[in-house]
Structure formats: structure tokens, C-alpha cells
Write an enzyme that holds these catalytic residues in place. Structure first.
Site, PDB file in Angstrom:
ATOM      1  CB  SER A  36      -1.104   0.148   0.903  1.00 55.10           C
ATOM      2  OG  SER A  36       0.065   0.075   1.878  1.00 55.10           O
ATOM      3  CE  LYS A  59       9.207  -0.048   4.001  1.00 55.26           C
ATOM      4  NZ  LYS A  59       7.956  -1.079   5.465  1.00 55.26           N
ATOM      5  CD  GLU A  90      19.740  -9.227   8.304  1.00 57.61           C
ATOM      6  OE1 GLU A  90      20.206 -10.708   8.008  1.00 57.61           O
ATOM      7  OE2 GLU A  90      19.575  -9.036   9.411  1.00 57.61           O
ATOM      8  CB  VAL A 148      15.242 -12.320   5.997  1.00 57.31           C
ATOM      9  CG1 VAL A 148      15.865 -11.537   7.193  1.00 57.31           C
ATOM     10  CG2 VAL A 148      13.749 -11.149   5.970  1.00 57.31           C
ATOM     11  CG  ASP A 155      -0.015  -5.083   9.072  1.00 59.37           C
ATOM     12  OD1 ASP A 155      -1.287  -5.800   9.403  1.00 59.37           O
ATOM     13  OD2 ASP A 155      -0.404  -4.247   8.393  1.00 59.37           O
ATOM     14  CG  ASN A 173       3.416  -7.658   7.698  1.00 58.65           C
ATOM     15  OD1 ASN A 173       4.448  -7.305   7.119  1.00 58.65           O
ATOM     16  ND2 ASN A 173       2.516  -6.725   8.802  1.00 58.65           N
ATOM     17  CG  ASP A 216       5.124  -3.378   7.544  1.00 59.03           C
ATOM     18  OD1 ASP A 216       5.522  -2.221   8.138  1.00 59.03           O
ATOM     19  OD2 ASP A 216       4.095  -3.618   6.107  1.00 59.03           O
TER      20      ASP A 216
END
Length: 456
Positions: A156, A174, A262, A264, A304, A309, A323
């Protein structure tokens, strides 16, 4: 350079790919431009609803009233396509709604937003370049040994790219959608106005209060510096619990609009329903335990419960936590009261429970008997999980369904909104309970209760 393919060939890190429905489309960043997009969606829905209702008069459609006509397959496609294009606050609201129970929110509405939960469009290279140049200067690419132009995830608020640092560390970058932070309030107002017009919210939902909380959370989420700082603090707090792992944040490559961590590996927990029982039980037990570690040990929460996540790494039996944009700390007073509330529900002490529900402002002394009873029943049901020293069968006990009946009564009867803190906590708990049910597992929850609640 296609970094993700290179990583796959190395066999070291495998990352998910974008949903095949995702498209590369520019983010409409101006308020006027986004308002025009919502206006065009509203016009399309209105015409589509009128057409569907007219067909129903001649027996050419299954619509029985204006609301069902509005939720026609054609209109659902219009909403999905437009929200994936707009992204931002409107899509975030959709993600929140998609996690709700069909007994409290229109099931058709949940279906719509569930389809957009993992299908946001992604920015073209030109917009990515503009953001990275604004944040790190025109030579930003020199900060990376490699950078994958195509993202592997789009949600989003932003999209995520793979990269490699000069010391050969694999990272996730991000990048926030262009100027998306400026559109939060107007987007929510436009979407809520449209959903209200079509009467898609149940009475008593206190949607205005929900929206105010969502605006606050979104203001947190678009500040990647805040998120990076919280992620680092959370990483330090959770380190003693080896079943969880939080990726390291690279501060020198993090700004308000770019977060570098990092990289993952793992599979999202909603892809784990067919794993062997041992893995499924480990996932559910660990995430249920995490809720209480967060509340009573750390006094902070990543609220969340979006399945993306949580990544499960089978080889190491660890859950990667991602997140932290909406994360928050809780006051000692609230945590102490919530602990007493949980103890009363486990002890089946209805008098103490009522006293705490009043004290914590879940209820007032003027509330209806139906509302009081719904709160008491819901608390008692949640206490069931921990009441007996034996396995609780999440696959058979249909706890989510029974709780949703009481939640529907609360929404219908409530005269004032619940305490602010419970929005995030209830969202997390309901998401984890639902996950345990879908995993079809049994857990000795009393053991978790004794280990954490009674010890803290």
C-alpha cells in the site's frame, strides 16, 4: 541487473515474485489527480450499479437490491483495478478491511479488498529514480554493488527491491511511492465517502473513530526513519527469543522515504497450511506466544497481522518478522490493566471482569445489557484458550466464528468507541487466532500463559 535471479542461482537467498496481476503504472501524486481518479471510480460504480439493478428487474441479474447490485463482479473489478493503481491510504484501508470477519463487514467488501491485499501496482523506473536521487543524490547507485530495477513486492505504501552492498550483503530496499504521504487524509475521506454512499458499513461501526486511528498509523508508516528506529529497538528486545528474527536496519541507507534492511528468506505463513503438522503447530504456537511476549515483556507491538509480515524459514525453524511501520509502545498502566483483564477471563471471574471493562473504558455503566453480555461472552471465550492445562483445538473449536457473533453485537450496540489501544491489540490477536484455526492445530495455551503471564 536482475539481482533476484542472480540470488536464486546462487542458491543463497530466494525472494518472492510480484503477483502476475501487478502492473507497472505511475503513481498519481497530486491531490487533484487522485481526486479525479476517485471521481471516475465513483461514476463507474454508479453507472454499473444502475445497470445491474435494471437487469435484475427483467430477471437478467441475481441482484436483489441496490447494495447487491453495487457489488456486482464488474464493479468489484473496477474497485480492485483502481485501488491497485492508486495505492496509498485507500489500499491500506482495504487491507485492514480484508482482515475483518464477514459477520461484521460485508463479505463482498472483504472479498474485494482481499484481492488487492497483495496486488498493488509498482512504480516505473523513472519514478524510482526520482525518489532515490532526491534521497541520496544523483550518484545513489554507487552506494550499492547491485540494485534490481524490478521490485519483488509492492504494497500500500511502498515497493521493495533487492540489492547487494559492496561487502556482498544482500539487502531489501523499501521505496515509498512518490508523494504518497501527502495523500493520506484526502484518500481516506474520498474512499469512506464512497463506501458510505453505497451503505457498505454496518451501523455502530464507529468508522470515523477507526479512520482517525488509521490516519495516525499511516502517518507513522510513511516515516521510514521512525520505522527503522522501532525495528532496531524491537530487534534488541526480541533477541532472547530465538524462534524469531528481525532483519538488521542499515541506517546509512535509510531516510524518511527509503528503508534498507537485511534481506531474509522464507515463505509467508498463509502459504504454510499444507506443511507437516510439526511446522504448522510451531508457527501457530510461536505467533500466539509472540502476542504475549510483546504485551507483557516488551510492552510494544507490531500490530499488523498481514500474513506477508511473517516469513517462515523451515530449515532453521524461525519466523522472520517484517514491517514495523505501525508499531507502538503501551503505557505500564494499560498493560497492567490488560493483564488483570486476561487473568479475570481465564479465572472465569465475571464480577472482576466487569469491573475491569468499566475501568478500561470498554464499557460504561449506561451501556445496554446486550452490549455488556457480548463483552463478557467474548472475554470468556478468549479465556477458554488458556483455562485448561491441555491442548486447545483451534481447528475444531470454531473460536473465530463464535467471537465474531459477539463482535457483531458490540458493533450494533456500542454507544462510544472502545479504548484507542485495543484497535491494534484486537487486530493482532484476531489475526493470530484466525491463523491458528486455518493451520488446523492444537496448542497447550495454558503452558504459554504460565510461562509469560504468571512470570511477568
Amino acid at each position: 541487473m536482475d539481482v533476484s535471479d542472480k540470488m536464486d542461482r546462487k542458491g543463497e537467498i530466494k525472494v518472492p515474485k510480484l503477483d502476475s496481476n501487478c502492473k507497472q503504472r505511475s503513481v498519481t501524486s497530486s491531490r487533484l489527480g487522485r481526486a479525479v481518479q476517485f471521481t471516475s471510480l465513483f461514476a463507474g460504480l454508479t453507472l454499473g450499479t444502475a445497470s445491474e439493478y435494471t437487469k435484475s428487474l427483467f430477471g437478467w441479474s441475481d441482484a436483489t437490491d441496490m447494495q447487491s447490485a453495487m457489488l456486482s463482479p464488474q464493479n468489484m473489478e473496477r474497485i480492485v483495478d483502481k485501488l491497485c493503481q492508486l495505492r496509498g491510504a485507500a489500499l491500506k484501508l482495504g487491507q485492514v478491511i480484508s482482515m475483518q470477519d464477514p459477520k461484521t463487514i460485508s463479505p463482498q467488501l472483504i472479498e474485494i479488498f482481499d484481492r488487492v491485499r497483495q496486488s498493488a501496482d509498482y512504480m516505473p523506473d523513472s519514478q524510482v529514480m526520482k525518489i532515490m536521487c532526491d534521497q541520496f543524490g544523483n550518484e545513489w547507485q554507487t552506494k550499492f554493488k547491485a540494485f534490481d530495477d524490478k521490485p519483488f513486492a509492492a504494497a500500500s505504501i511502498g515497493q521493495v527491491h533487492c540489492g547487494i552492498l559492496h561487502n556482498d550483503v544482500d539487502v531489501a530496499i523499501k521505496i515509498q511511492y512518490l508523494d504518497i504521504s501527502k495523500s493520506i487524509e484526502s484518500d481516506l475521506n474520498n474512499l469512506i465517502g464512497m463506501l458510505r454512499f453505497f451503505n457498505l458499513f454496518p451501523p455502530g461501526a464507529f468508522i470515523d473513530d477507526v479512520i482517525e486511528k488509521l490516519k495516525r498509523e499511516l502517518a507513522w508508516e510513511v516515516d521510514y526513519l521512525r520505522e527503522g528506529d522501532f525495528q532496531t529497538k524491537y530487534r534488541d528486545l526480541i533477541v532472547a527469543h530465538h524462534e524469531f528474527y528481525v532483519p538488521k536496519v542499515y541506517d546509512e541507507l535509510t531516510t524518511t522515504c527509503v528503508l534498507t534492511t537485511e534481506l531474509v528468506s522464507g515463505i509467508t505463513v498463509d502459504k504454510c497450511f499444507e506443511l507437516d503438522y510439526e511446522h504448522r503447530q510451531f508457527i501457530g504456537m510461536s505467533l500466539l506466544k509472540l502476542v504475549f511476549i510483546e504485551l507483557f515483556e516488551m510492552k510494544c507491538m507490531q500490530p499488523d497481522s498481514n500474513w506477508s509480515n511473517y516469513l517462515y524459514e523451515q530449515k532453521s525453524k524461525r519466523i522472520m518478522l517484517l514491517d514495523f511501520g505501525a508499531s507502538r509502545f503501551y503505557s505500564d498502566e494499560f498493560i497492567n490493566n490488560y493483564k488483570e483483564f486476561l487473568r479475570a477471563s481465564v479465572a472465569d471471574d465475571r464480577d472482576k471482569l466487569y469491573e475491569l471493562l468499566i475501568k478500561m473504558k470498554f464499557l460504561t455503566e449506561d451501556d445496554s445489557e446486550v452490549l455488556v453480555e457480548a463483552h463478557m461472552n467474548a472475554a470468556m471465550m478468549f479465556g477458554e484458550i488458556f483455562r485448561n492445562d491441555g491442548d486447545f483445538d483451534f481447528g475444531e473449536e470454531n473460536l473465530s466464528e463464535r467471537l465474531s457473533v459477539e463482535v457483531a453485537k458490540m458493533i450494533e450496540q456500542r454507544m462510544s468507541p472502545p479504548p484507542e489501544e485495543v484497535y491494534s491489540i484486537n487486530r493482532k490477536i484476531s489475526g493470530i487466532v484466525s491463523l491458528c484455526s486455518k493451520l488446523n492445530i492444537k496448542i497447550n495455551c495454558r503452558q504459554i500463559y504460565n510461562e509469560i503471564i504468571e512470570r511477568t
